[in-house]
Design an enzyme around this catalytic site. Structure first.
Site, PDB file in Angstrom:
ATOM      1  CB  THR A 105      37.636 -14.298  83.950  1.00 20.35           C
ATOM      2  OG1 THR A 105      37.810 -14.891  82.964  1.00 20.35           O
ATOM      3  CG2 THR A 105      38.128 -14.488  85.396  1.00 20.35           C
ATOM      4  CB  SER A 111      34.780 -13.420  75.522  1.00 23.08           C
ATOM      5  OG  SER A 111      35.952 -13.656  75.961  1.00 23.08           O
ATOM      6  CB  THR A 154      39.721 -10.384  79.263  1.00 21.99           C
ATOM      7  OG1 THR A 154      40.309 -11.604  79.493  1.00 21.99           O
ATOM      8  CG2 THR A 154      39.187  -9.765  80.424  1.00 21.99           C
ATOM      9  CG  ASP A 155      40.370 -14.969  76.290  1.00 16.75           C
ATOM     10  OD1 ASP A 155      41.628 -14.690  76.524  1.00 16.75           O
ATOM     11  OD2 ASP A 155      39.909 -15.908  77.040  1.00 16.75           O
TER      12      ASP A 155
END
Lengths: 167, 167, 167, 167
Positions: free
Chosen positions: D15, D57, D86-87
């Protein structure tokens, strides 16, 4: 009785009001930013905001355009700004152009959401504000720094810009 | 021969173009941002930019206003936007209003510089763009979402807002 | 009893917190933005904010530095971030470096205010957050992406950058 | 020979680097913003940027994590920042945590893209910069103003925040 100097702003959604949802990673419409936008720019023109819907204009159907038309016809104001997604803005303008009489209606949107750094939203909204106050009754689109009449405009899908049908 | 559709933008400075100088901690005019602004908002109206000066309008004297007047009178275009500091914008508008004939001139500025988060610069510039294209010849100011004629406007020093002399 | 994991943020002013006053056209300190900054960045580290003063660091005198020193010595927390103007940040760091024992203190500021588009404020603040949590007791400055110890740093007035005295 | 003081920044997407594509209305990765980010914040720490991939990700597979691991192992630098979605940041951190020895590796990302007004990107990047310089060899994540070790962190999907497994 008409309210001569008040501008009604009909909010219908579109990129101008899209926001990034950090949980889903998608662009959504949690709420309209129009009120914040007008505060930021110190707008003192008399305005009434009305949220009609918050839709991506690709998701709008003829019943949505009928609703927008009805709002334009029924409201007390003679000067109306409609914030709208750019993809079918011309279609809505055509429905309004054929049916709205004796009112100045300006459709406006953005290619980049207000919430993003490099947005065109505030400039476009400014264009709509002067257009709705200065122009004779009719239906118009203000995008890319230009004023278009409803029956001589298209969105060029490749460039993402609005242009006249005939130059 | 007049260029009917091209807008001349005369840049004279003012808050709209101020920038923060990290070395001195002061607001300065290293260069105009108008070209960047028009790029950001995807403006496709035909424009010619001309940097006349970069001044805080409190520093402008009558010779500066004469120069701006001369630029308006001499240029080929009939439609002129002037970016200008807000403190003496009304004064310059009066000089132009009494002397410019057969051209549409719109003065515009900002209360918060373009380079700051919460700026009104892009909105005001949008207002000027539609006004200069839609209005009859005359001299106008577009600030706070309103269109003012040169002889019926003042800046309220306490609120920082432009308002009509008579409502 | 010490609060081991809480970070105390002592706000003293400086460019990081400066704001543009549209009425005067000057940069002022109407209020601190630290709370807004921490909200924006979704900070979940345990913090206590304390506004000690809101000053341009060129206006700070030895009594101000004494007050900051006292705040560092007296507070319950072992980890302290001080937001501070860059012009005399090194001076304050020296006062603290000679006097604060057994605490990790990080001074931080910005060359461009948080409220401006191209600000370094959030990055610098992030540097301070990790530094205050990761470093051994001592007094540090985090600017320009680097960590400096209080007795080996100066601000280069020409470049506006912090640098080691000895490389 | 190791480069002791240079930080290698491995760019993998996420992101933090997403951008709005005005033509499609979708978030894409036209290019990394890391270089612009470091310029904006006046970073003077010695850095080498390397774009390994530009991926969401959620689209990363084990071969991507192997590639990132190999880059960490093979590079000359002992201090590495990895920008990452971040995932699955925790998943990549685990692969690195089990395999990278004698280097300080910090993974970082953002919940809101750098190109958006209310982004956490610069703050998080600042956290990574100090962490990578201050911490002992090991694999860490800096998000939400905290420093996590690779084996004691998860992303809370409901809040969108990183938290310790055990408090």
């Amino acid at each position: 009785m008409k309210r001569q100097n008040t501008i009604r702003i009909l909010i219908t959604g579109g990129t101008i009001d899209k926001e990034y949802d950090p949980l889903t990673g998608e662009l959504t419409f949690p709420k309209s930013h129009l009120s914040n936008m007008l505060n930021q720019v110190r707008c003192r023109a008399s305005c009434v905001l009305e949220e009609v819907m918050l839709k991506d204009s690709l998701q709008m159907g003829s019943e949505d355009r009928e609703e927008i038309l009805k709002k334009c016809a029924d409201c007390l104001e003679n000067r109306i700004i409609i914030t709208h997604g750019t993809d079918t803005m011309v279609e809505t303008a055509q429905v309004l152009g054929k049916n709205v009489k004796r009112k100045t209606v300006v459709l406006v949107g953005a290619m980049i959401p207000y919430a993003f750094d490099a947005s065109d939203a505030l400039f476009n909204l400014g264009c709509a504000f002067s257009a709705v106050q200065a122009l004779q009754p009719g239906v118009y689109i203000t995008m890319n720094g230009k004023i278009f009449t409803w029956n001589n405009v298209r969105k060029n899908k490749e460039s993402g810009e609005f242009e006249e049908l005939t130059c």
